[in-house]
Design a protein around this motif. Structure first.
Motif, short mmCIF file in Angstrom:
data_model
loop_
_atom_site.label_atom_id
_atom_site.label_comp_id
_atom_site.label_asym_id
_atom_site.label_seq_id
_atom_site.Cartn_x
_atom_site.Cartn_y
_atom_site.Cartn_z
N LEU A 153 -2.82 3.92 -11.23
CA LEU A 153 -2.00 5.12 -11.02
C LEU A 153 -2.84 6.29 -10.52
CD1 LEU A 153 0.49 5.08 -14.04
CD2 LEU A 153 0.81 4.24 -11.70
N ASP A 154 -4.16 6.25 -10.79
CA ASP A 154 -5.06 7.32 -10.35
C ASP A 154 -6.32 6.62 -9.83
OD1 ASP A 154 -6.77 9.43 -9.98
OD2 ASP A 154 -6.48 10.31 -11.96
N PHE A 155 -6.33 6.30 -8.54
CA PHE A 155 -7.38 5.45 -7.97
C PHE A 155 -8.59 6.28 -7.56
CE2 PHE A 155 -9.48 3.01 -4.65
CZ PHE A 155 -9.52 1.74 -5.21
N GLN A 156 -9.71 6.03 -8.22
CA GLN A 156 -10.98 6.66 -7.86
C GLN A 156 -12.11 5.64 -8.01
OE1 GLN A 156 -11.57 10.62 -9.64
NE2 GLN A 156 -9.48 10.52 -10.43
N GLU A 189 -6.38 9.94 1.40
CA GLU A 189 -5.13 9.18 1.41
C GLU A 189 -4.94 8.38 0.12
OE1 GLU A 189 -2.99 5.60 4.03
OE2 GLU A 189 -5.02 6.30 4.53
N PHE A 190 -6.05 7.98 -0.50
CA PHE A 190 -5.97 7.14 -1.68
C PHE A 190 -6.55 7.78 -2.94
CE2 PHE A 190 -6.17 4.04 1.89
CZ PHE A 190 -4.91 3.48 1.72
N ARG A 191 -7.46 8.73 -2.79
CA ARG A 191 -8.13 9.30 -3.96
C ARG A 191 -7.12 9.97 -4.89
NH1 ARG A 191 -13.14 10.44 -5.29
NH2 ARG A 191 -13.90 9.97 -3.18
N ARG A 230 -10.61 -9.74 3.32
CA ARG A 230 -11.04 -8.38 3.08
C ARG A 230 -10.11 -7.69 2.09
NH1 ARG A 230 -8.63 -4.30 6.45
NH2 ARG A 230 -6.92 -5.14 7.71
N ILE A 231 -10.64 -6.72 1.40
CA ILE A 231 -9.86 -5.93 0.43
C ILE A 231 -9.11 -4.84 1.18
CG2 ILE A 231 -9.98 -4.44 -1.59
CD1 ILE A 231 -10.78 -7.24 -2.25
N VAL A 232 -7.81 -4.75 0.92
CA VAL A 232 -7.01 -3.70 1.53
C VAL A 232 -6.34 -2.87 0.43
CG1 VAL A 232 -6.58 -4.99 3.65
CG2 VAL A 232 -5.01 -5.23 1.73
N LEU A 233 -6.19 -1.58 0.71
CA LEU A 233 -5.51 -0.67 -0.20
C LEU A 233 -4.19 -0.26 0.39
CD1 LEU A 233 -8.45 1.73 -1.21
CD2 LEU A 233 -7.76 -0.42 -2.30
N SER A 234 -3.19 -0.09 -0.46
CA SER A 234 -1.89 0.39 -0.02
C SER A 234 -1.30 1.24 -1.13
CB SER A 234 -0.97 -0.77 0.33
OG SER A 234 -0.79 -1.64 -0.79
#
Length: 254
Positions: free
Chosen positions: A205-208, A227-229, A245-249
């Motif tokens: 929920l809080d990506f760092q 965009e994601f922090r 590869r690792i992807v973030l969404s």
């Protein structure tokens, strides 16, 4: 003679009081052992990291497990196994192969002072350890942690998902054979699908995060974009032919 004296002066043998951590094993069930050790390491607040560990089998009342998975588990939780206490001589070759000292039966008195009710049980010869073939099926229940994971702490959910209700500090490690769910700030390293499950995810929920790994494929985030922090994020493994590869969404996107 003078040369011999000079050589002798360069080496001194003396007793020490270096502390060791005795891990008194009371069950041969690996899942119970890992859950309990994870809880103990979390409660120790990093004080066990790097400690020398003695695997104590003297209180075990059932046939003991093989030493290899026990030693690997101790290392995975940040300690360094150096010896086995209370084991039969049949474990000698396995202990030697693992670089562990096999303490003689007389050494059981060390454990007995701390475990007065422990009665040594007959020790059976270890069964051979089969090589891993396929990832173990996930258990129905997830490992649930309701306290923050601090820097230097590590927790491993073997054969299951890991759910962290609080946050994870920088330098901490979350490891799970299944998915990882973090409902607080995820600032450490998150490793899902540790046994090879390429369909595992990391939800935060809080990506760092400092690093995310899925099925052994990892990506570090030394510079995380705005965009994601600090946002709800899902990390997954994208397969494109031979490339992984690792992807973030954003969490909730499909």
């Amino acid at each position: 003679m003078k040369a011999a004296n000079q050589v002798a002066a360069t080496l001194r043998l003396r007793g020490t009081t270096i502390p060791v951590i005795a891990l008194a094993v009371r069950t041969a069930d690996p899942e119970q052992l890992e859950d309990e050790l994870a809880r103990k390491v979390l409660e120790a607040d990093g004080s066990l990291a790097g400690g020398l560990g003695v695997i104590d089998l003297s209180a075990l009342t059932e046939p003991p497990p093989s030493l290899a998975p026990l030693a690997e588990m101790v290392r995975r939780f940040g300690m360094r196994p150096v010896a086995v206490l209370g084991a039969d001589e049949a474990f000698g070759s396995e202990a030697d192969a693992l670089g562990l000292a096999l303490l003689p039966a007389a050494g059981r008195g060390m454990a007995a002072r701390n475990e007065p009710d422990a009665a040594p049980a007959p020790i059976a010869a270890p069964e051979p350890v089969p090589p891993p073939v396929v990832p173990e099926p996930l258990l129905a229940t997830a490992m649930l942690l309701d306290r923050p994971l601090r820097s230097g702490q590590r927790v491993y959910a073997r054969g299951r998902d890991l759910v962290l209700l609080a946050g994870a500090s920088p330098g901490s490690e979350l490891i799970a054979d299944g998915n990882i769910h973090c409902y607080g700030p995820l600032r450490g390293r998150a490793m899902a699908g540790a046994s090879g499950d390429t369909s595992a995810h990391v939800f935060a929920l809080d990506f760092q995060a400092e690093l995310v790994s899925i099925a052994g494929i990892y990506k570090s985030f030394e510079q995380l974009s705005d965009e994601f922090r600090g946002r709800p994020v899902r990390a997954s493994l994208q397969l494109e032919g031979e490339q992984r590869r690792i992807v973030l969404s954003p969490l909730g996107d499909r």
